[in-house]
Motif scaffolding. Structure first.
Motif, PDB file in Angstrom:
ATOM      1  N   PHE A  15       0.830  -1.207   0.000  1.00 40.27           N
ATOM      2  CA  PHE A  15       0.000   0.000   0.000  1.00 40.27           C
ATOM      3  C   PHE A  15       0.861   1.251   0.000  1.00 40.27           C
ATOM      4  N   PHE A  17       3.660   1.561  -1.494  1.00 43.60           N
ATOM      5  CA  PHE A  17       4.080   1.744  -2.883  1.00 43.60           C
ATOM      6  C   PHE A  17       2.963   2.420  -3.694  1.00 43.60           C
ATOM      7  N   LEU A  18       1.740   1.938  -3.520  1.00 38.87           N
ATOM      8  CA  LEU A  18       0.620   2.520  -4.258  1.00 38.87           C
ATOM      9  C   LEU A  18       0.439   3.992  -3.907  1.00 38.87           C
ATOM     10  N   ARG A  19       0.575   4.288  -2.601  1.00 34.57           N
ATOM     11  CA  ARG A  19       0.410   5.680  -2.188  1.00 34.57           C
ATOM     12  C   ARG A  19       1.516   6.549  -2.765  1.00 34.57           C
ATOM     13  N   CYS A  21       3.038   6.055  -5.609  1.00 34.16           N
ATOM     14  CA  CYS A  21       2.700   6.283  -7.013  1.00 34.16           C
ATOM     15  C   CYS A  21       1.754   7.460  -7.138  1.00 34.16           C
ATOM     16  N   LEU A  22       0.721   7.431  -6.313  1.00 27.63           N
ATOM     17  CA  LEU A  22      -0.277   8.496  -6.372  1.00 27.63           C
ATOM     18  C   LEU A  22       0.353   9.837  -6.011  1.00 27.63           C
ATOM     19  N   LEU A  24       3.376  10.755  -6.328  1.00 26.59           N
ATOM     20  CA  LEU A  24       4.246  11.177  -7.424  1.00 26.59           C
ATOM     21  C   LEU A  24       3.441  11.900  -8.510  1.00 26.59           C
ATOM     22  N   VAL A  25       2.300  11.295  -8.864  1.00 27.88           N
ATOM     23  CA  VAL A  25       1.471  11.885  -9.914  1.00 27.88           C
ATOM     24  C   VAL A  25       0.927  13.235  -9.463  1.00 27.88           C
ATOM     25  N   LEU A  26       0.397  13.256  -8.245  1.00 29.58           N
ATOM     26  CA  LEU A  26      -0.155  14.515  -7.736  1.00 29.58           C
ATOM     27  C   LEU A  26       0.932  15.579  -7.651  1.00 29.58           C
TER      28      LEU A  26
END
Lengths: 288, 254, 297
Positions: A15, A17-19, A21-22, A24-26
Motif C-alpha cells: 500500500f 508503494f501505491l500511495r 505512485c499516487l 508522485l502523480v499529484l
C-alpha cells in the motif's frame, strides 16, 4: 515470524508503494501548475491580453494569438460538432449490428489514435494544396476539426446512451415516426451531455499545435486576420515560438510563461465550464 | 358485426434471430372485451403483445411469420403504415414511462406529433378529457404544469394511460401494467380497465392470475411460445380443458 | 397515402443523412492513408525503400548526395517511448489499483479531477516545462550542461501518458467481478495479495490495452519531444543523448522544405511510417480492449 504478520508487513509495504505512485502523480501536476502560475502571473496584465506584440515580440501582449485561437476553434467546432452529433445519432439510433457499423466504429477508434502531426500533414495535402485554401484559418480549423471528430462522436454517443429507451418506445407507441421520437423525445435530453463532451473535445483542440503549424498558424502577424483565408496567430504555436524559435529566448521567457499561463487558463477554463455544466445537468436529470 | 374479432392472430410465429419465441399462435381479441394473456415468465406473452402494434420492429434481428388481422385486414408486411397503426393501437408499458415534461405536455405529446393539437382550447379540452377518462383528473387538475416525475408510480401509470387515450386509439395494449406499482394503485388501474372496455378493445399481459380473472373476459394461456388454451376467462379459471392450464392456475408451477 | 409517402421519404432522407455523417469517419481514415501514400510515393523514385528504413543518416540537404535514412529517428522514437512506458506503467497501474481497490471514495473524487487536469494540459505546455523545469533539473542531477535529451522527453511523455494508462487500467480493474476479490479474501488472502494475485491478472487484457493506448499516444506525440529532446540527428547511443524522433523531424523540416521536392515527399513518407505504427498499436489495443469487454459480459 508468523505468516500472518509477514502478510501484514507485505500489505503495508504494498500500500505504501501505491500511495507513493499516487503522490508522485499529484506532485507532478502540482509542480507543473505551480511553476507556470508562479512565474507566469507576473506577466499577466490587461495590457498582455489586450495588446499586440511589439518590438519583435519582446514586449507587448498576445491579443492576436488569443483572437486567432478563438477563431480557429470556432471553425473546428463548425466541422466537428454537427458532424460529430449527426454521426452519433446514426450510430446510437439507426445503426444495425452489421459490417458497415463495425467499420464506422473501427474508423472512429483509429482516427482518435492518429498522431496530431499526421493530421497536420493531411491538412497540408488536402486543405492547403488540393482544395487550395492555402495556409489559413480555414485549413487549420478544418484540420483540427477532423482531429476532434472522433472525440465529439464518442462524447455525443455517450450522451445519447443516457436517454432511457422507454422515451423512444413511448413516443413510437403514440404514433411518432422514428425521427419525431428522436427529435422530440431523445435529443432534448441528450443535448446538454453532448454539449459538455463537445466542449471538452474543443478544449483539447484549442491547445493543439502540430496540426496548425503548417496549415495556417503564423510566426507573427502585424494585423489581425480579416477573413478565414488569412493566416493567424495562435496561443499554442505562439508559446512554441517564444520558447524555442525567438532570437532572444532568455529575454522573452517571462512572456513565454505568460502565454503558457493564458493557454492553460483558456483550456482548463473550458474544461471547468464543461464539468460544471455536466454536474448541474446531472442533478437536474437525476430522475431518469 | 360483433362476431368479427377486432384483432386476430393467425398461425403467428415470431423469431429472435434463430430462436423461435412464438409458435403458430391463434388468438382472437373481440371488440369491447378484455383479453388477458397469461403464462410463466419467458412464455412469449410480452413478445406477442408487442407484435400487435409492431413494436418489435424496433428490435434488431427479429422476424415474424403468419398473420395478424385488425378489423379483418393484415397489419404485417412492409406496405402497412406502422405510424398510423400505432396511433390506432395504443400501448401502456410495464414500467410507467412518463416523459420528463409537464403533466400537460405528456398528454399533449401524442396530439402534437400527430398534428392533432389544433387550438389551445381544443388541446386543453382533450387533455382534460383524457385525464378524466384515466381517473387522474381530480388528483392533478391543479398542477398540470408540474413535472410528471413528481407523480407517484400509480399516478404515472394512469398518466401513461391518459397519454395513450388522447390520440383516440381503438385498441389499448397493456404490457404487465401493474408489475411495478403497489396494490392500491393496482386496484385503481384494474377499475379503470373495467371502465375502458365499454369504449375500447383491451389486451392485457399479466403474470398475475388473479388480475386476469378479475379484469378479463377472455384468457389465453401461453407456455414456451405455444398457446395451450384460449377460452372465456370464467371457463379457464373454473373448468380448464387442459391439465397444464389447471396446474398453472392452481399454482403448481410458474 | 401521399402524406405517408412524403413522411417515409423524409424518414429515409434523414437516415441517409445521418449515415452519411457516420461514413465521413471511414472516408477520413481511408483518406488520410491514401493521401499519405500518394504523397510519399514520389519520394521512392529517388530513395530506395529499404535504405529509407535501414540507413541511419538523414541529410536531405547534403550538397553532393542527399541521404534519406530514418533508422535513427525510428530508434529515437522507440527509445523515448519505451523509457516513458518503463516509468509510466508501474506508476499508472499503481495509481489505478490504489484508486479502484484501496482509496476512500472521497480520495477518488479529489484525485480523478486532478488527473483530468493533467490530461487537459496542452502538449506544448508540457514541452515548455521540459525546457524550463524538467530539463534543467535533469541537467543538474546528471552534471551536464543541458537537459534537452531523450530522458527529458521520456519523463515528459511518461507524465502525459499517465492519464490514459490510469483511467483505462482503473476501468479494467473495476470491471473485475467483485466475487473474485471476495472469494480471495474469504480464503484468508490479504487485500494486497488479492490485488496482486487476483485482480491484476483478471484485468490483464484491459491493462495491456491501456499500455498500448499510452504507447500510441507517446509515439505520436510531437510538441513535447520537439521541444524537450534536443533534436540532434545522430543515432542515439544513450538516454542522455539529444535525439530527433520521427514526429520532431517532420515538425522541424516541413516548414522550411520546398514544396514538391523529394525531401518534401520523404517527410510524408515519414508520416506514413508513423501512421502505420500507431495504426498497428491501436489495432492491438483494440483487440485487448475487446477481450476484456467480452470478459465483462
Amino acid at each position: 515470524m508468523t505468516s500472518s504478520s509477514t502478510k501484514k508487513i507485505r500489505q503495508a509495504l504494498g500500500f505504501l508503494f501505491l500511495r507513493l505512485c499516487l503522490a508522485l502523480v499529484l506532485a507532478a501536476v502540482a509542480l507543473f501548475l505551480a511553476d507556470i502560475i508562479s512565474r507566469g502571473s507576473s506577466s499577466l496584465s490587461w495590457e498582455f491580453i489586450s495588446q499586440k506584440p511589439r518590438r519583435g515580440m519582446t514586449e507587448g501582449g498576445i491579443f492576436p494569438a488569443i483572437f486567432g485561437t478563438f477563431l480557429v476553434t470556432a471553425v473546428t467546432a463548425l466541422l466537428a460538432v454537427p458532424v460529430g452529433i449527426c454521426a452519433a445519432i446514426y450510430l446510437n439510433e439507426y445503426a444495425k449490428k452489421n459490417r458497415l457499423t463495425r467499420l464506422i466504429r473501427l474508423s472512429i477508434r483509429n482516427l482518435s489514435g492518429v498522431p496530431s502531426i499526421v493530421y497536420g500533414l493531411f491538412g497540408v495535402i488536402l486543405f492547403v494544396n488540393m482544395m487550395k485554401f492555402g495556409t489559413s484559418i480555414l485549413s487549420a480549423g478544418l484540420t483540427l476539426g477532423l482531429m476532434t471528430l472522433p472525440w465529439t462522436i464518442t462524447a455525443s454517443e455517450e450522451a445519447l446512451k443516457t436517454v432511457p429507451n422507454s422515451f423512444r418506445e413511448g413516443a413510437l407507441a403514440l404514433g411518432a415516426t422514428k425521427w419525431q421520437a428522436i427529435r422530440t423525445n431523445v435529443l432534448p435530453y441528450a443535448l446538454p451531455g453532448m454539449l459538455t463532451g463537445t466542449v471538452l473535445g474543443l478544449a483539447r483542440a484549442a491547445g493543439e499545435t502540430a496540426p496548425i503549424m503548417f496549415t495556417g498558424a503564423a510566426f507573427a502577424l502585424p494585423f489581425l486576420p480579416k477573413s478565414l483565408g488569412d493566416q493567424f496567430m495562435a496561443l499554442p504555436y505562439h508559446l512554441y515560438i517564444m520558447a524555442t524559435q525567438h532570437h532572444d529566448i532568455a529575454k522573452v521567457r517571462p512572456l513565454a510563461y505568460g502565454t503558457a499561463l493564458v493557454l492553460i487558463i483558456f483550456v482548463l477554463g473550458l474544461n471547468l465550464g464543461a464539468v460544471i455544466l455536466r454536474y448541474r445537468l446531472r442533478r437536474r436529470h437525476k430522475r431518469f | 358485426m360483433s362476431d368479427q374479432p377486432k384483432i386476430e392472430a393467425k398461425n403467428l410465429d415470431f423469431y429472435y434471430g434463430a430462436k423461435q419465441a412464438l409458435k403458430s399462435l391463434n388468438i382472437a381479441c373481440h371488440p369491447r372485451k378484455v383479453t388477458a394473456i397469461i403464462g410463466p415468465s419467458g412464455c412469449g406473452k410480452s413478445t406477442f403483445i408487442r407484435t400487435l402494434n409492431r413494436m418489435n420492429d424496433v428490435v434488431a434481428g427479429t422476424r415474424v411469420a403468419g398473420d395478424i388481422l385488425v378489423d379483418g385486414s393484415s397489419i404485417l408486411g412492409p406496405k402497412i403504415d406502422v405510424v398510423e397503426l400505432r396511433k390506432r393501437i395504443g400501448m401502456v408499458f410495464q414500467k410507467p414511462n412518463p416523459f420528463p415534461k409537464s403533466i400537460f405536455d405528456n398528454i399533449a405529446y401524442g396530439l402534437r406529433i400527430n398534428g392533432m393539437a389544433g387550438s389551445r382550447e381544443h388541446l386543453e379540452e382533450v387533455v382534460e378529457k383524457s385525464l378524466v377518462e384515466a381517473a387522474l383528473w381530480d388528483e392533478v387538475k391543479d398542477r398540470l404544469k408540474d413535472n410528471a416525475f413528481a407523480l407517484s408510480g400509480g399516478q404515472q401509470q394512469r398518466l401513461c394511460i391518459a397519454r395513450a387515450l388522447a390520440v383516440e386509439p381503438e385498441v389499448i395494449l397493456f404490457d404487465e401494467p401493474c408489475s411495478a406499482i403497489d396494490p392500491i394503485a393496482t386496484a385503481k388501474i384494474e377499475d379503470l380497465i373495467e371502465r375502458l372496455k365499454s369504449t375500447y378493445t383491451v389486451v392485457i399481459v399479466t403474470h398475475n392470475m388473479q388480475q386476469a380473472a378479475r379484469v378479463s373476459d377472455y384468457t389465453a394461456f401461453l407456455m414456451l411460445g405455444e398457446l395451450i388454451e384460449f377460452d372465456e376467462t370464467k371457463k379457464i379459471f373454473t373448468a380448464p380443458s387442459q391439465k397444464m392450464t389447471e396446474d398453472y392456475i392452481t399454482g403448481r408451477f410458474g | 397515402m401521399t402524406k405517408r409517402t412524403l413522411r417515409n421519404l423524409q424518414e429515409r432522407a434523414l437516415r441517409a443523412f445521418f449515415l452519411f455523417n457516420g461514413i465521413i469517419a471511414i472516408v477520413a481514415l481511408v483518406g488520410i492513408f491514401v493521401l499519405l501514400l500518394t504523397s510519399s510515393f514520389p519520394a521512392f523514385r529517388e530513395v530506395d525503400l529499404f535504405k529509407f528504413l535501414s540507413e541511419k543518416i538523414w541529410d536531405p540537404t547534403a550538397p553532393d548526395i542527399p541521404l534519406y535514412g530514418i533508422l535513427s529517428q525510428i530508434v529515437s522514437s522507440l527509445m523515448v517511448t519505451a523509457v516513458a512506458l518503463v516509468i509510466a506503467v508501474p506508476i499508472g497501474i499503481g495509481v489505478a489499483a490504489y484508486l479502484s481497490d484501496v482509496a476512500h471514495w472521497r480520495v477518488r473524487e479529489i484525485v480523478k479531477p486532478v488527473i483530468e487536469v493533467l490530461a487537459a494540459i496542452p502538449s506544448v505546455v508540457i514541452g515548455f516545462l521540459g525546457i524550463v523545469l524538467v530539463g534543467p533539473f535533469l541537467a543538474k542531477i546528471s552534471g551536464r550542461t543541458h537537459g534537452l535529451n531523450a530522458l527529458n522527453g521520456a519523463v515528459l511523455l511518461a507524465v502525459m501518458s499517465l492519464p490514459t494508462i490510469i483511467s483505462i487500467s482503473e476501468d479494467a480493474l473495476s470491471a473485475v467481478p467483485s466475487a473474485y476479490g471476495e472469494a480471495s479474501l474469504a480464503l484468508g488472502a490479504s487485500k494486497w495479495q488479492t490485488i496482486v494475485r487476483v485482480k491484476l491478472p483478471a484485468a490483464l487484457s484491459g491493462i495491456i490495452a491501456a499500455i498500448m493506448l499510452g504507447m500510441g499516444r507517446a509515439i505520436g506525440e510531437t510538441m513535447t519531444v520537439l521541444m524537450a529532446t534536443g533534436n540532434a540527428r545522430s543515432f542515439p547511443t544513450g538516454l542522455f543523448d539529444s535525439v530527433r524522433t520521427l514526429t520532431s523531424n517532420i515538425a522541424i523540416e516541413l516548414g522550411e522544405v520546398p514544396y514538391f521536392t523529394t525531401h518534401y515527399y520523404a517527410l510524408f513518407a515519414i508520416g506514413l511510417v508513423l501512421f502505420l505504427m500507431t495504426f498497428l498499436i491501436n489495432l492491438l489495443a483494440d483487440i485487448f480492449l475487446r477481450k476484456y469487454q467480452e470478459h465483462e459480459l
